[in-house]
Design an enzyme around this catalytic site. Structure first.
Site, PDB file in Angstrom:
ATOM      1  CB  THR A 188      -0.894   0.036   1.253  1.00 26.38           C
ATOM      2  OG1 THR A 188      -0.038   0.025   2.393  1.00 26.38           O
ATOM      3  CG2 THR A 188      -1.809  -1.166   1.321  1.00 26.38           C
ATOM      4  CD  GLU A 330      -5.236  -2.553   1.260  1.00 24.68           C
ATOM      5  OE1 GLU A 330      -5.415  -1.947   0.190  1.00 24.68           O
ATOM      6  OE2 GLU A 330      -4.825  -1.995   2.289  1.00 24.68           O
ATOM      7  CE  LYS A 441     -18.875  12.035  15.478  1.00 26.57           C
ATOM      8  NZ  LYS A 441     -18.738  10.781  16.193  1.00 26.57           N
ATOM      9  CD1 TRP A 446     -20.746  10.487  10.645  1.00 26.99           C
ATOM     10  CD2 TRP A 446     -18.679  11.279  10.903  1.00 26.99           C
ATOM     11  NE1 TRP A 446     -20.095   9.675  11.539  1.00 26.99           N
ATOM     12  CE2 TRP A 446     -18.825  10.138  11.711  1.00 26.99           C
ATOM     13  CE3 TRP A 446     -17.454  11.958  10.898  1.00 26.99           C
ATOM     14  CZ2 TRP A 446     -17.787   9.645  12.515  1.00 26.99           C
ATOM     15  CZ3 TRP A 446     -16.429  11.466  11.700  1.00 26.99           C
ATOM     16  CH2 TRP A 446     -16.609  10.327  12.491  1.00 26.99           C
TER      17      TRP A 446
HETATM   18  P1  ADP Z   1      -3.683   4.226  -0.456  1.00 28.47           P
HETATM   19  O1  ADP Z   1      -4.694   3.574   0.461  1.00 28.47           O
HETATM   20  O2  ADP Z   1      -2.348   4.260   0.176  1.00 28.47           O
HETATM   21  O3  ADP Z   1      -4.134   5.534  -1.020  1.00 28.47           O
HETATM   22  P2  ADP Z   1      -4.582   2.675  -2.714  1.00 28.47           P
HETATM   23  O4  ADP Z   1      -4.108   3.080  -4.033  1.00 28.47           O
HETATM   24  O5  ADP Z   1      -4.737   1.237  -2.435  1.00 28.47           O
HETATM   25  O6  ADP Z   1      -3.535   3.265  -1.707  1.00 28.47           O
HETATM   26  O7  ADP Z   1      -5.879   3.495  -2.409  1.00 28.47           O
HETATM   27  C1  ADP Z   1      -7.116   2.959  -2.055  1.00 28.47           C
HETATM   28  C2  ADP Z   1      -8.015   4.056  -1.613  1.00 28.47           C
HETATM   29  O8  ADP Z   1      -8.168   5.042  -2.622  1.00 28.47           O
HETATM   30  C3  ADP Z   1      -9.414   3.619  -1.305  1.00 28.47           C
HETATM   31  O9  ADP Z   1      -9.513   3.049  -0.028  1.00 28.47           O
HETATM   32  C4  ADP Z   1     -10.198   4.912  -1.439  1.00 28.47           C
HETATM   33  O10 ADP Z   1     -10.126   5.684  -0.267  1.00 28.47           O
HETATM   34  C5  ADP Z   1      -9.457   5.628  -2.524  1.00 28.47           C
HETATM   35  N1  ADP Z   1     -10.174   5.455  -3.797  1.00 28.47           N
HETATM   36  C6  ADP Z   1      -9.909   4.598  -4.791  1.00 28.47           C
HETATM   37  N2  ADP Z   1     -10.777   4.740  -5.808  1.00 28.47           N
HETATM   38  C7  ADP Z   1     -11.636   5.717  -5.458  1.00 28.47           C
HETATM   39  C8  ADP Z   1     -12.781   6.332  -6.077  1.00 28.47           C
HETATM   40  N3  ADP Z   1     -13.214   5.984  -7.281  1.00 28.47           N
HETATM   41  N4  ADP Z   1     -13.411   7.307  -5.383  1.00 28.47           N
HETATM   42  C9  ADP Z   1     -12.991   7.691  -4.154  1.00 28.47           C
HETATM   43  N5  ADP Z   1     -11.927   7.152  -3.540  1.00 28.47           N
HETATM   44  C10 ADP Z   1     -11.254   6.181  -4.163  1.00 28.47           C
END
Ligand code: ADP
Length: 542
Positions: A188, A330, A441, A446
């Site tokens: 990640t 993940e 918050k 929220w």
């Molecule tokens: P990191 O968690 O370090 O940013 P990732 O690339 O695995 O790495 O990112 C996953 C996260 O990116 C998701 O949990 C979400 O918060 C965000 N994300 C991915 N796609 C979208 C989307 N289409 N809209 C909003 N958030 C998104």
């Protein structure tokens, strides 16, 4: 009674073998400083087998980790298959992480070899003595046509990719019989703490590729020409590479030039039909693509929320809206995709635009629920109640690699707790309102920073906007809007708040507005709210 079908393991050899036998004449191109280099899947397959031989020649262990530190290129695609098809584990390193994170990941995964683009060697080489398990550094020369390339360091660990390949015998593959065996891993991006390792199996990659190709997912076809702008080190380039090889779609890999003009030139000049990247990429490309003749059929966007205004601008100016997908490292990463279901197709243009600004429907084989974060209680899909998104499925991680911190991410009944907060409509559309750590918050309620950002970025003079929480004596937290105004335009705080006033509840209105030059970006090009929170950590409101 048992089914009577053949027991054929779902391994990457099968995707590779199909490309080798069916798609040998189809093109695979890589943008380089001296122009677009072309090869075919036939040549690629022959080189991939020889690369398997190279891994044997280098003495990489039977399940050794084979790291890459590279741009998107056809060589990177050779590694994508040579490592898993010989039983090794491909480990794509994010070239934009901090030095300590790179060495942490390499040591944690125990990488034995790193394949590195020569243009990136100056970043990697200073770290190499801290990479304890790395015995070989194989350099892929991507600098032809580039001036002032520094000479390679003289060191016995360094070898040249093409020289090794020329000397190697083709590997027969077929060694992987257990579909649950590890095929690849990706960490990640570590926005909170050290990165965590996700290990994909052959089975998960094959099933994910099949799903990605489905019409109502990414819809990858043989006739496509695909441009993955999303890096091959960012959540497997969203599965596009393996899906393309399986389907026989041609691919154009953008190399190091990810500038808007560079990407636009490829889209127009190479007849791209499907392109994929994070919102910041498409924000940059849009003005250059507007009004140009193109062959684009699908523009995939994910990684962070796709602003409605961006998708609409593409629809009006380029002729197609953005296809939004949501997922994480993940989840391989595809978890939801925003196809418009037929019952919704007759909605008004504005309703459709709102729908496309959601993250969409769960992909086949992905189960999704929203839960009350404290109690874990499942919440209704009523379009109003928000809860933490949890997912389960054959390409979703069940634990992190050698990492105790995972416990909080996996529920006792086997679901992945994503840390994203969403509302789900009765017909299954997931609308992310925030990440748990970005939620604001205020007075016990929220506020969705994502929704405020969406409204802000719909203003014609606002190019980027990110909303963060700042501490408040009275309300606990209040929103602070960080806004980037278009070059040449100017705005006041009152104008920004005035724009939002008719769009959101009064208590959602930001407490203050900061005008900034640029929203800081993470290693994969997302807005980095952590950096903004650090920058404005002294702000406090009554
Ligand atoms: P990191 O968690 O370090 O940013 P990732 O690339 O695995 O790495 O990112 C996953 C996260 O990116 C998701 O949990 C979400 O918060 C965000 N994300 C991915 N796609 C979208 C989307 N289409 N809209 C909003 N958030 C998104």
């Amino acid at each position: 009674m048992q089914g009577l079908m053949q027991d054929v393991p779902l391994t990457l050899d099968r995707i590779f073998g199909r490309a080798e036998s069916l798609w040998s004449t189809k093109r695979l191109s890589t943008a380089t400083p001296s122009g677009v280099a072309r090869t075919t899947y036939g040549e690629w397959a022959a080189r991939t087998r020889r690369l398997g031989g190279v891994l044997d020649d280098l003495g990489i262990s039977a399940d050794g980790r084979v790291a890459t530190f590279a741009w998107n290129s056809s060589r990177h695609l050779e590694l994508y298959f040579a490592a898993p098809c010989t039983g090794r584990v491909l480990h794509t390193l994010n070239i934009r992480l901090f030095a300590e994170q790179v060495t942490y990941i390499v040591n944690h995964a125990e990488d034995e070899v790193i394949f590195v683009d020569r243009s990136l060697l100056p970043i990697l080489w200073p770290l190499i003595d801290d990479c304890k398990t790395v015995r070989h550094v194989v350099v892929m020369d991507d600098t032809q046509g580039k001036p002032d390339v520094p000479p390679l360091p003289t060191d016995s660990r360094i070898a040249d990719y093409e020289e090794l390949l020329a000397a190697a015998a083709p590997h027969p593959f077929g060694v992987v019989t257990d579909e649950y065996r590890a095929a690849s891993m990706c960490y990640t991006s570590g926005t909170t703490g050290d990165p965590k390792g996700v290990v994909y199996s052959h089975r998960s990659v094959v099933l994910h590729s099949m799903a990605a190709a489905l019409s109502d997912v990414l819809g990858i076809r043989e006739a496509d020409v695909i441009l993955p702008v999303v890096p091959m080190f960012h959540a497997n380039a969203w599965g596009l590479c393996q899906a393309a090889v399986m389907a026989g779609a041609e691919m154009v890999l953008p190399g190091a030039d990810l500038t808007p003009p560079g990407i636009c030139k490829l889209i127009l000049g190479e007849g791209i039909t499907v392109a994929a990247g994070v919102p910041t990429i498409w924000m940059g490309v849009r003005p250059l693509l507007a009004g140009q003749p193109h062959r684009l059929r699908t523009l995939i966007c994910g990684g962070s929320a796709v602003p409605k205004a961006l998708s609409e601008a593409f629809r009006h100016e380029v002729g197609l809206p953005i296809l939004q997908a949501w997922g994480m490292t993940e989840t391989s990463p595809i978890a939801t995709v925003c196809a418009v279901r037929s019952e919704r197709a007759s909605a008004s243009e504005d309703e459709l635009a709102d729908l496309r600004a959601t993250q969409g429907l769960p992909a086949p084989l992905v189960d999704l629920r929203i839960t009350e974060p404290d109690t874990g209680e499942a919440l209704p899909w009523d379009g109003e109640t928000s809860g933490e998104v949890q997912v389960r499925g054959p390409w979703i991680a069940r634990q992190y690699y050698n990492d105790e911190r995972g416990a909080a991410s996996f529920t006792s009944d086997g679901w992945l707790a994503t840390g994203d907060v969403a509302v789900v409509s009765p017909d299954g559309y997931v609308r992310l309102v925030d990440r748990t750590k970005d939620l604001i918050k205020s007075g016990g309620e929220w506020i969705s920073s994502v929704e405020l950002e969406n409204h802000l970025m719909a203003h014609p003079d606002i190019v980027e906007a990110a909303v963060i929480a700042v501490p408040s004596d009275r309300w606990m937290e209040r929103p602070l809007a960080c806004v980037v105004v278009k070059p040449g335009a100017s705005m006041t705080s009152e104008e920004v708040i005035g724009w939002l006033e008719p769009l959101v509840a009064k208590w959602w209105l930001p407490e203050a507005v900061e005008f900034i030059d640029e929203v800081p970006k993470t290693s994969v090009g997302k807005f980095s709210k952590k950096d903004l929170r650090d920058r404005f950590s002294d702000r406090r409101v009554p």
